[in-house]
Scaffold this motif. Structure first.
Motif, mmCIF file in Angstrom:
data_model
loop_
_atom_site.group_PDB
_atom_site.id
_atom_site.type_symbol
_atom_site.label_atom_id
_atom_site.label_comp_id
_atom_site.label_asym_id
_atom_site.label_seq_id
_atom_site.Cartn_x
_atom_site.Cartn_y
_atom_site.Cartn_z
ATOM 1 N N TYR A 18 0.888 -0.873 0.117
ATOM 2 C CA TYR A 18 0.191 -0.323 0.093
ATOM 3 C C TYR A 18 0.921 1.293 0.121
ATOM 4 C CZ TYR A 18 -2.803 -3.882 2.029
ATOM 5 O OH TYR A 18 -3.426 -4.606 2.145
ATOM 6 N N LEU A 19 1.784 1.425 0.492
ATOM 7 C CA LEU A 19 3.052 2.221 0.618
ATOM 8 C C LEU A 19 3.287 3.353 -0.634
ATOM 9 C CD1 LEU A 19 5.387 3.269 3.035
ATOM 10 C CD2 LEU A 19 6.552 2.018 2.187
ATOM 11 N N SER A 20 2.734 3.262 -1.983
ATOM 12 C CA SER A 20 3.034 3.483 -3.084
ATOM 13 C C SER A 20 1.714 4.784 -3.114
ATOM 14 C CB SER A 20 3.501 3.143 -4.162
ATOM 15 O OG SER A 20 4.802 2.048 -4.016
ATOM 16 N N LYS A 21 0.984 4.369 -3.043
ATOM 17 C CA LYS A 21 -0.016 4.529 -2.699
ATOM 18 C C LYS A 21 -0.385 5.864 -1.891
ATOM 19 C CE LYS A 21 -5.619 4.560 -3.601
ATOM 20 N NZ LYS A 21 -6.761 3.576 -3.772
ATOM 21 N N CYS A 22 -0.243 6.052 -0.708
ATOM 22 C CA CYS A 22 -0.059 6.437 0.411
ATOM 23 C C CYS A 22 1.050 7.472 0.366
ATOM 24 C CB CYS A 22 0.612 5.690 1.668
ATOM 25 S SG CYS A 22 0.943 6.620 3.201
ATOM 26 N N LEU A 23 1.674 7.221 -0.644
ATOM 27 C CA LEU A 23 3.541 8.409 -0.597
ATOM 28 C C LEU A 23 3.496 9.256 -1.594
ATOM 29 C CD1 LEU A 23 6.739 6.646 0.359
ATOM 30 C CD2 LEU A 23 5.477 7.761 1.713
ATOM 31 N N ASP A 24 2.180 8.041 -2.622
ATOM 32 C CA ASP A 24 1.355 9.449 -3.567
ATOM 33 C C ASP A 24 0.758 10.533 -3.689
ATOM 34 O OD1 ASP A 24 3.499 8.030 -5.827
ATOM 35 O OD2 ASP A 24 2.191 6.802 -6.409
ATOM 36 N N SER A 25 0.337 10.062 -2.451
ATOM 37 C CA SER A 25 -0.698 10.907 -1.750
ATOM 38 C C SER A 25 -0.318 12.056 -1.529
ATOM 39 C CB SER A 25 -2.412 10.337 -1.833
ATOM 40 O OG SER A 25 -1.462 10.238 0.149
ATOM 41 N N ILE A 26 1.132 11.919 -0.784
ATOM 42 C CA ILE A 26 1.589 13.443 0.289
ATOM 43 C C ILE A 26 3.099 14.015 -0.740
ATOM 44 C CG2 ILE A 26 3.042 13.415 1.887
ATOM 45 C CD1 ILE A 26 1.519 11.190 3.244
ATOM 46 N N SER A 63 10.836 -2.388 9.292
ATOM 47 C CA SER A 63 9.609 -3.488 7.999
ATOM 48 C C SER A 63 11.017 -4.388 8.029
ATOM 49 C CB SER A 63 10.123 -2.368 7.362
ATOM 50 O OG SER A 63 8.851 -1.248 7.499
ATOM 51 N N THR A 64 9.987 -5.754 7.291
ATOM 52 C CA THR A 64 10.894 -6.713 7.115
ATOM 53 C C THR A 64 11.139 -7.515 5.868
ATOM 54 O OG1 THR A 64 8.802 -8.659 8.314
ATOM 55 C CG2 THR A 64 11.397 -8.232 9.660
ATOM 56 N N ASP A 65 9.488 -6.415 5.199
ATOM 57 C CA ASP A 65 9.090 -6.855 3.789
ATOM 58 C C ASP A 65 10.254 -5.709 2.939
ATOM 59 O OD1 ASP A 65 7.969 -4.709 4.286
ATOM 60 O OD2 ASP A 65 5.857 -5.163 3.800
ATOM 61 N N ASN A 66 9.863 -5.056 1.372
ATOM 62 C CA ASN A 66 10.286 -4.517 0.936
ATOM 63 C C ASN A 66 10.107 -2.998 1.341
ATOM 64 O OD1 ASN A 66 12.232 -4.196 -1.173
ATOM 65 N ND2 ASN A 66 10.184 -3.511 -2.412
ATOM 66 N N SER A 67 9.067 -2.356 1.992
ATOM 67 C CA SER A 67 9.143 -1.325 2.704
ATOM 68 C C SER A 67 10.302 -0.150 2.601
ATOM 69 C CB SER A 67 7.864 -1.610 3.990
ATOM 70 O OG SER A 67 6.983 -2.060 3.407
ATOM 71 N N PHE A 68 11.307 -0.216 2.998
ATOM 72 C CA PHE A 68 12.132 0.302 3.401
ATOM 73 C C PHE A 68 12.947 1.061 2.023
ATOM 74 C CE2 PHE A 68 16.522 1.623 4.720
ATOM 75 C CZ PHE A 68 16.432 2.640 5.284
ATOM 76 N N THR A 69 12.832 -0.705 1.172
ATOM 77 C CA THR A 69 13.593 0.099 0.218
ATOM 78 C C THR A 69 12.667 1.224 -0.436
ATOM 79 O OG1 THR A 69 14.515 -2.049 -0.510
ATOM 80 C CG2 THR A 69 14.718 -0.978 -2.482
ATOM 81 N N ILE A 70 11.120 0.876 -0.805
ATOM 82 C CA ILE A 70 10.182 1.883 -1.737
ATOM 83 C C ILE A 70 10.589 3.329 -0.860
ATOM 84 C CG2 ILE A 70 7.910 2.307 -1.955
ATOM 85 C CD1 ILE A 70 7.759 -0.435 -1.592
ATOM 86 N N CYS A 71 10.668 3.062 0.342
ATOM 87 C CA CYS A 71 10.528 4.803 0.996
ATOM 88 C C CYS A 71 11.772 5.468 0.401
ATOM 89 C CB CYS A 71 10.356 4.511 2.502
ATOM 90 S SG CYS A 71 9.154 3.696 3.174
ATOM 91 N N GLY A 72 12.976 4.635 0.250
ATOM 92 C CA GLY A 72 14.169 4.774 -0.055
ATOM 93 C C GLY A 72 14.153 5.802 -1.813
ATOM 94 N N LYS A 73 13.315 5.116 -2.666
ATOM 95 C CA LYS A 73 13.000 5.084 -3.321
ATOM 96 C C LYS A 73 12.542 6.243 -3.648
ATOM 97 C CE LYS A 73 13.369 0.818 -5.492
ATOM 98 N NZ LYS A 73 12.580 -0.282 -6.506
ATOM 99 N N TYR A 74 11.679 7.320 -3.437
ATOM 100 C CA TYR A 74 10.750 8.228 -2.621
ATOM 101 C C TYR A 74 11.938 9.140 -2.035
ATOM 102 C CZ TYR A 74 6.572 6.511 -4.447
ATOM 103 O OH TYR A 74 5.414 5.498 -4.498
ATOM 104 N N ALA A 75 12.842 9.030 -1.038
ATOM 105 C CA ALA A 75 13.120 9.770 -0.678
ATOM 106 C C ALA A 75 13.543 10.620 -1.525
ATOM 107 C CB ALA A 75 13.835 9.535 0.434
ATOM 108 N N MET A 76 14.717 9.485 -2.786
ATOM 109 C CA MET A 76 16.117 9.820 -4.163
ATOM 110 C C MET A 76 15.160 11.223 -4.581
ATOM 111 S SD MET A 76 19.277 8.658 -3.540
ATOM 112 C CE MET A 76 19.155 8.844 -4.982
#
Length: 335
Positions: free
Chosen positions: A27-35, A52-65
């Motif tokens: 769900y993370l990308s939909k959340c971050l896109d809305s922000i 997080s033990t899934d891919n969440s941190f990697t997704i967050c890192g891409k948005y931070a870049m």
């Protein structure tokens, strides 16, 4: 009057948005896109990856870049309250907002809220929200009689009620939450407790009667998950809320007591449904004693719905029979 459009965005107050993240890659990308695509641009976006033990941190890192407004923090897993508290400590904005990482918001959310704030010199805004389901269904429950400035007492009453109890459906000045934090020893109900404590520190509060937040109900949502021992901490949260209301807002103390008793009954029902749980008999006995201590005649004759009076009284007399009757009613599709 639309103030935002008349002021340069760089001159507008900074809002810090605090997003705790734990295993929400789906769900993370939909959340971050809305922000990041908000029409109000002067944002500090604080993402706390709570181990997080899934891919969440990697997704967050891409948005931070991609967006230099993002402050990404990686920490060991200590729970959502710990993550939110770290976000508050890091926040530089004059205003604070919380968004859960499996939820999303309307793209004009902060523009709308800041127009309210700047027009009325507010300490807090309460706004409405949708409840969304993974099958696409969307629900909206409204306080239709409210829109505009409200008293502190009404704000606390709204937050204690089931209709708008979340801290995410509010915008706060940093000043009113400077001396409070989420209670990390409380795992359920801490959200409502924090919001009421913040509103208790506010003077000018506005109710915006349009939904801006999308609260996603999933099979693993905290409020819908199966019983576990940590759920009992919700009783402590509502005990503190009752104490706050009896001390500061006596006109709504019966509302707070009804909410407290409802939480106790909910826990009784959950324990009965999981009766093979360790120490379940002792837990049930203690909960029943707490119910009988707090259910007063004054509450039973007060203007709560007849259905609630029946629930309170029957559970008071015999929790097992109430649970049996509840199942029969539910099986007939009447509840």
């Amino acid at each position: 009057m639309e103030i935002i459009t008349k002021i340069k965005m760089s001159s507008l107050p900074l809002i810090s948005i605090i997003i705790p993240v734990y295993n929400t890659e789906k769900y993370l990308s939909k959340c971050l896109d809305s922000i990041i695509n908000q029409t109000y641009k002067n944002l500090e976006i604080i993402i706390i990856n709570d181990g997080s033990t899934d891919n969440s941190f990697t997704i967050c890192g891409k948005y931070a870049m991609r967006d230099d407004r993002i402050n990404l923090i990686n920490k060991e897993n200590k729970g959502v309250s710990s993550a939110r508290n770290q976000g508050i400590d890091e926040a530089k904005g004059l205003y604070i907002s919380f968004v859960d990482s499996d939820d999303w918001i309307e793209l004009n959310t902060y523009e709308v809220l800041m127009n309210c704030v700047l027009n009325h010199n507010l300490d807090a805004v309460i706004f409405e929200y949708f409840i969304n389901f993974e099958n696409g269904k969307e629900l909206f429950t409204s306080y239709s009689n409210l829109n505009g400035m409200i008293s502190k007492t009404k704000a606390v009453e709204i937050t204690i009620s089931p209709v708008n109890r979340f801290s995410v459906s509010k915008l706060y000045t940093k000043e009113i939450i400077s001396d409070i934090r989420y209670q990390e020893e409380i795992y359920y109900g801490e959200d409502t407790l924090f919001a009421c404590q913040a509103l208790n520190n506010a003077d000018r509060i506005y109710y915006y009667a349009t939904p801006l937040y999308h609260y996603l109900q999933t099979a693993t949502s905290a409020t819908r998950s199966n019983f576990n021992i940590n759920k009992l901490t919700s009783i402590e949260a509502y005990s503190r809320l009752l104490e706050l209301c009896e001390k500061k807002y006596p006109s709504i103390s019966l509302i707070a007591r009804a909410a407290y008793i409802s939480i106790i009954i909910n826990m009784i029902i959950e324990v009965l449904a999981s009766f093979d749980f360790p120490n379940s008999k002792a837990i049930l006995k203690k909960l029943t004693q707490k119910l009988r201590k707090n259910l007063t005649l004054q509450l039973l004759i007060w203007r709560i719905p007849l259905k609630d009076k029946f629930k309170f009284l029957l559970c008071y007399l015999n929790p097992q029979f109430y649970n049996f009757a509840k199942k029969i009613i539910a099986s007939n599709g009447n509840e």
